[in-house]
Design a protein around this motif. Structure first.
Motif, PDB file in Angstrom:
ATOM      1  N   VAL A 117      19.432  -4.035  51.615  1.00  0.00           N
ATOM      2  CA  VAL A 117      19.740  -4.033  50.184  1.00  0.00           C
ATOM      3  C   VAL A 117      19.607  -2.632  49.620  1.00  0.00           C
ATOM      4  CG1 VAL A 117      18.991  -4.868  47.931  1.00  0.00           C
ATOM      5  CG2 VAL A 117      19.114  -6.445  49.864  1.00  0.00           C
ATOM      6  N   LEU A 118      18.550  -1.911  50.019  1.00  0.00           N
ATOM      7  CA  LEU A 118      18.341  -0.553  49.525  1.00  0.00           C
ATOM      8  C   LEU A 118      19.487   0.361  49.935  1.00  0.00           C
ATOM      9  CD1 LEU A 118      16.633   1.495  48.114  1.00  0.00           C
ATOM     10  CD2 LEU A 118      15.261   1.741  50.190  1.00  0.00           C
ATOM     11  N   SER A 119      19.988   0.184  51.146  1.00  0.00           N
ATOM     12  CA  SER A 119      21.140   0.980  51.573  1.00  0.00           C
ATOM     13  C   SER A 119      22.338   0.701  50.683  1.00  0.00           C
ATOM     14  CB  SER A 119      21.495   0.649  53.027  1.00  0.00           C
ATOM     15  OG  SER A 119      20.430   0.981  53.876  1.00  0.00           O
ATOM     16  N   LEU A 166       8.558  -9.247  45.543  1.00  0.00           N
ATOM     17  CA  LEU A 166       9.130  -8.437  44.465  1.00  0.00           C
ATOM     18  C   LEU A 166       8.898  -6.964  44.754  1.00  0.00           C
ATOM     19  CD1 LEU A 166       7.908 -10.371  41.273  1.00  0.00           C
ATOM     20  CD2 LEU A 166      10.050 -10.674  42.533  1.00  0.00           C
ATOM     21  N   SER A 167       9.915  -6.161  44.501  1.00  0.00           N
ATOM     22  CA  SER A 167       9.790  -4.717  44.707  1.00  0.00           C
ATOM     23  C   SER A 167      10.788  -4.009  43.805  1.00  0.00           C
ATOM     24  CB  SER A 167      10.031  -4.354  46.177  1.00  0.00           C
ATOM     25  OG  SER A 167      11.322  -4.768  46.585  1.00  0.00           O
ATOM     26  N   ARG A 168      10.742  -2.699  43.858  1.00  0.00           N
ATOM     27  CA  ARG A 168      11.707  -1.867  43.148  1.00  0.00           C
ATOM     28  C   ARG A 168      12.455  -1.024  44.159  1.00  0.00           C
ATOM     29  NH1 ARG A 168      12.808  -3.093  37.715  1.00  0.00           N
ATOM     30  NH2 ARG A 168      10.942  -4.158  36.937  1.00  0.00           N
ATOM     31  N   SER A 169      13.761  -0.907  43.977  1.00  0.00           N
ATOM     32  CA  SER A 169      14.544  -0.073  44.878  1.00  0.00           C
ATOM     33  C   SER A 169      14.096   1.371  44.751  1.00  0.00           C
ATOM     34  CB  SER A 169      16.030  -0.187  44.564  1.00  0.00           C
ATOM     35  OG  SER A 169      16.287   0.300  43.271  1.00  0.00           O
ATOM     36  N   SER A 170      14.187   2.106  45.848  1.00  0.00           N
ATOM     37  CA  SER A 170      13.814   3.512  45.859  1.00  0.00           C
ATOM     38  C   SER A 170      14.790   4.265  46.735  1.00  0.00           C
ATOM     39  CB  SER A 170      12.385   3.682  46.399  1.00  0.00           C
ATOM     40  OG  SER A 170      12.084   5.046  46.603  1.00  0.00           O
ATOM     41  N   LEU A 171      15.170   5.458  46.291  1.00  0.00           N
ATOM     42  CA  LEU A 171      16.086   6.274  47.092  1.00  0.00           C
ATOM     43  C   LEU A 171      15.351   7.271  47.963  1.00  0.00           C
ATOM     44  CD1 LEU A 171      18.941   6.909  44.535  1.00  0.00           C
ATOM     45  CD2 LEU A 171      18.708   5.115  46.249  1.00  0.00           C
ATOM     46  N   ARG A 172      13.997   7.113  48.028  1.00  0.00           N
ATOM     47  CA  ARG A 172      13.246   8.006  48.912  1.00  0.00           C
ATOM     48  C   ARG A 172      13.569   7.694  50.372  1.00  0.00           C
ATOM     49  NH1 ARG A 172       7.328   6.925  47.641  1.00  0.00           N
ATOM     50  NH2 ARG A 172       8.138   4.894  47.094  1.00  0.00           N
ATOM     51  N   VAL A 224      20.153  -6.577  39.327  1.00  0.00           N
ATOM     52  CA  VAL A 224      19.026  -7.124  40.091  1.00  0.00           C
ATOM     53  C   VAL A 224      19.506  -7.364  41.509  1.00  0.00           C
ATOM     54  CG1 VAL A 224      17.318  -8.973  40.273  1.00  0.00           C
ATOM     55  CG2 VAL A 224      18.119  -8.216  38.016  1.00  0.00           C
ATOM     56  N   LEU A 225      18.686  -6.992  42.477  1.00  0.00           N
ATOM     57  CA  LEU A 225      19.078  -7.078  43.880  1.00  0.00           C
ATOM     58  C   LEU A 225      18.295  -8.174  44.594  1.00  0.00           C
ATOM     59  CD1 LEU A 225      19.110  -3.251  44.589  1.00  0.00           C
ATOM     60  CD2 LEU A 225      21.068  -4.717  44.083  1.00  0.00           C
ATOM     61  N   GLY A 226      18.792  -8.574  45.772  1.00  0.00           N
ATOM     62  CA  GLY A 226      18.110  -9.571  46.575  1.00  0.00           C
ATOM     63  C   GLY A 226      18.713 -10.946  46.395  1.00  0.00           C
ATOM     64  N   TYR A 227      18.004 -11.956  46.914  1.00  0.00           N
ATOM     65  CA  TYR A 227      18.525 -13.314  46.866  1.00  0.00           C
ATOM     66  C   TYR A 227      17.384 -14.302  46.972  1.00  0.00           C
ATOM     67  CZ  TYR A 227      22.273 -16.761  47.237  1.00  0.00           C
ATOM     68  OH  TYR A 227      23.150 -17.771  46.976  1.00  0.00           O
ATOM     69  N   VAL A 228      17.515 -15.421  46.269  1.00  0.00           N
ATOM     70  CA  VAL A 228      16.557 -16.514  46.325  1.00  0.00           C
ATOM     71  C   VAL A 228      17.302 -17.743  46.819  1.00  0.00           C
ATOM     72  CG1 VAL A 228      14.941 -17.947  45.030  1.00  0.00           C
ATOM     73  CG2 VAL A 228      15.261 -15.548  44.405  1.00  0.00           C
ATOM     74  N   GLU A 229      16.743 -18.460  47.784  1.00  0.00           N
ATOM     75  CA  GLU A 229      17.422 -19.646  48.282  1.00  0.00           C
ATOM     76  C   GLU A 229      16.444 -20.778  48.542  1.00  0.00           C
ATOM     77  OE1 GLU A 229      19.217 -19.507  52.176  1.00  0.00           O
ATOM     78  OE2 GLU A 229      18.028 -17.760  52.737  1.00  0.00           O
ATOM     79  N   ALA A 230      16.985 -21.992  48.561  1.00  0.00           N
ATOM     80  CA  ALA A 230      16.233 -23.196  48.894  1.00  0.00           C
ATOM     81  C   ALA A 230      16.813 -23.751  50.184  1.00  0.00           C
ATOM     82  CB  ALA A 230      16.354 -24.225  47.770  1.00  0.00           C
ATOM     83  N   VAL A 231      15.977 -23.990  51.176  1.00  0.00           N
ATOM     84  CA  VAL A 231      16.473 -24.385  52.494  1.00  0.00           C
ATOM     85  C   VAL A 231      15.683 -25.571  53.036  1.00  0.00           C
ATOM     86  CG1 VAL A 231      17.229 -22.043  53.055  1.00  0.00           C
ATOM     87  CG2 VAL A 231      14.947 -22.796  53.744  1.00  0.00           C
ATOM     88  N   GLY A 232      16.359 -26.336  53.886  1.00  0.00           N
ATOM     89  CA  GLY A 232      15.688 -27.347  54.687  1.00  0.00           C
ATOM     90  C   GLY A 232      15.343 -26.742  56.035  1.00  0.00           C
ATOM     91  N   VAL A 233      14.103 -26.889  56.478  1.00  0.00           N
ATOM     92  CA  VAL A 233      13.655 -26.189  57.681  1.00  0.00           C
ATOM     93  C   VAL A 233      13.201 -27.152  58.772  1.00  0.00           C
ATOM     94  CG1 VAL A 233      12.966 -24.118  56.431  1.00  0.00           C
ATOM     95  CG2 VAL A 233      11.294 -25.938  56.812  1.00  0.00           C
ATOM     96  N   SER A 234      13.310 -26.673  59.992  1.00  0.00           N
ATOM     97  CA  SER A 234      12.772 -27.348  61.168  1.00  0.00           C
ATOM     98  C   SER A 234      12.401 -26.259  62.154  1.00  0.00           C
ATOM     99  CB  SER A 234      13.820 -28.286  61.780  1.00  0.00           C
ATOM    100  OG  SER A 234      13.344 -28.851  62.997  1.00  0.00           O
ATOM    101  N   ALA A 255      15.451   2.219  40.203  1.00  0.00           N
ATOM    102  CA  ALA A 255      14.351   1.277  40.040  1.00  0.00           C
ATOM    103  C   ALA A 255      14.831  -0.138  39.778  1.00  0.00           C
ATOM    104  CB  ALA A 255      13.433   1.734  38.915  1.00  0.00           C
ATOM    105  N   ALA A 256      15.896  -0.570  40.431  1.00  0.00           N
ATOM    106  CA  ALA A 256      16.357  -1.942  40.258  1.00  0.00           C
ATOM    107  C   ALA A 256      15.342  -2.901  40.848  1.00  0.00           C
ATOM    108  CB  ALA A 256      17.712  -2.127  40.934  1.00  0.00           C
ATOM    109  N   LEU A 257      15.134  -4.038  40.177  1.00  0.00           N
ATOM    110  CA  LEU A 257      14.234  -5.063  40.686  1.00  0.00           C
ATOM    111  C   LEU A 257      14.870  -5.719  41.901  1.00  0.00           C
ATOM    112  CD1 LEU A 257      11.609  -6.727  40.266  1.00  0.00           C
ATOM    113  CD2 LEU A 257      12.998  -8.331  38.930  1.00  0.00           C
TER     114      LEU A 257
END
Length: 442
Positions: A11-13, A58-64, A329-339, A39-41
């Motif tokens: 995501v940072l790239s 949660l984090s903030r993007s950084s170009l370092r 805002v960057l990233g993704y939130v998902e709901a999954v069924g797991v096994s 500094a995008a969330l």
């Protein structure tokens, strides 16, 4: 945490790329000032139908520059003395998950930027959920509605001797699964692998240095002893999370069964299978949107020229400002069924009577003088010998092996009273934990 870092770095790239002029519909470059560019969330969460402590990152993007230099071992430099990853974690936020059935789950920050649910909970099929975040500066964010799309049970996780597409011999790990409920067309696979480490040059004794003053005159003062070890560091275990995006679509298959899908290939010369190896594979049933998001991330990370791969509207983050204000805002939130299922195997199960993979570090025997000229002598004395034993013990870079033996170090230019090895060769705690995992079966 490692899997999170992998997604974060991709995501940072993309942030850096978009700032340079990528054409994503969701990002209007004209509206971004310098602060927003750097500094995008970044929000990442995989909420599951398993009864677990759920996590939100949660984090903030950084170009370092991301240096990651501690991933390269140098036997002459103490671990932890070099720059490591620069990730700006987001602290002090209020996080909760709300269900349209009235359920509310609060989260508390554990490690910096990692928010853990105050109680274990499992998402329910047929219930819609949203993730709400209030950052320390008072800004509020909310995710798109989330729901578990389906359930599918892993019926088998197994390993077979195989040859990779590049012709390398090794072990392939496969999964089979059967759908149980709902829409089960889209899958993602993650895993945690744990492997046993045995120090190749371990002995039951080690150096202990006390009262060391390298600046004493006329010579350094110190007390060097060889004493029995009090800490177990011959056998250790290391656990590593997957850092790739492995997905599968069964769209078009009426039964949505998964049969002999490979989730991991390990080359025969890979050190991690030299003793005993275990893998815990998790299958996640995704939504079509989540599948598309991670498929896009995967294509960006694997492309030789990601500039040519980005298409308008290709990447969509599903977290937004609650008040409707436009903000990237960057990233993704998902709901999954797991096994999930666990597998163990030994190297000899597939390669009997063959030599074990080599230890990944050079374990050369050495002997040097015990002491050195004082650091504070008025007129420096020429010292043709390598760094002394007490200097190396002081910074923790060597392990005791034996008393001096010319047959062990026949070419030593400045031999001393002891033979030693790089610490990583005699102390497995540099590579893992000396605590056997609860799930481990020998």
């Amino acid at each position: 945490m490692k899997r999170y870092k992998f997604t974060y770095q991709i995501v940072l790239s993309l942030v850096s790329l978009m700032i340079l002029g990528a054409c994503l519909d969701e990002l209007e470059l004209d509206t971004l000032d310098e602060e927003e560019q750097t500094a995008a969330l970044v929000v990442e969460a995989v909420l599951t139908d398993g009864m677990i402590t759920q996590k939100v990152y949660l984090s903030r993007s950084s170009l370092r520059l991301d240096l990651e230099t501690d991933t390269v071992y140098n036997p002459y430099i103490p671990l932890g003395s070099r720059p490591i990853d620069s990730v700006d974690m987001e602290s002090g936020a209020t996080v909760r998950v709300l269900g349209d059935n009235g359920a509310q789950y609060a989260f508390t920050e554990g490690e910096e930027g990692i928010y853990l649910s105050n109680q274990q909970f499992a998402l329910e099929m047929g219930v819609g959920y949203t993730l709400e975040i209030q950052t320390s500066n008072g800004q509020e964010y909310v995710s798109d509605p989330l729901s578990v799309q389906g359930k599918s049970q892993l019926t088998n996780v197994y390993a077979e001797k195989a040859v990779s597409d590049s012709g390398a011999e090794g072990v392939a790990i496969y999964v089979d699964s059967a759908p149980e409920q709902g829409n089960t067309e889209f899958y993602r696979y993650t895993f945690e692998e744990t492997y046993k480490i045995v120090s190749p040059f371990w002995t039951g004794s080690d150096f202990v240095l006390t009262d060391y003053d390298p600046c004493a005159l006329p010579v350094p003062t110190y007390n060097l002893e060889v004493v029995p070890k009090e800490v177990e560091n011959r056998v250790c275990y290391n656990t590593v999370s997957s850092n790739t995006i492995e997905q599968l679509s069964t769209a078009g298959n009426p039964e949505s069964k998964v049969s002999k899908h490979m989730v991991r290939f390990i080359g025969k010369d890979n050190f991690i299978i030299s003793e005993r190896y275990s893998i815990l594979v998790q299958q996640q049933v995704q939504s079509a949107d989540a599948y598309s998001f991670y498929e896009t991330l995967s294509s960006f990370s694997q492309s030789d020229n990601i500039f040519s791969q980005i298409q308008p509207g290709a990447l969509y983050a599903n977290v937004h400002r609650k008040d409707g204000t436009s903000e990237n805002v960057l990233g993704y939130v998902e709901a999954v069924g797991v096994s999930d299922r666990r597998l163990f195997f030994n190297f000899e199960d597939f390669f009997p009577d063959e030599e074990l993979p080599a230890f990944p570090f050079d374990c050369f025997l050495q002997s040097v003088p015990e002491s050195h000229p004082s650091y504070c002598i008025q007129e420096p004395v020429s010292n043709p010998c390598p760094q002394s034993i007490i200097e190396r013990v002081n910074i923790g870079t060597i392990s005791y092996f034996s008393g001096y033996d010319e047959n062990l170090v026949p070419n030593a230019s400045c031999p001393g009273p002891y033979v030693f090895v790089p610490r990583i060769c005699g102390d497995c705690t540099l590579l893992g934990s000396n605590v056997k995992p609860d799930f481990w079966i020998d």
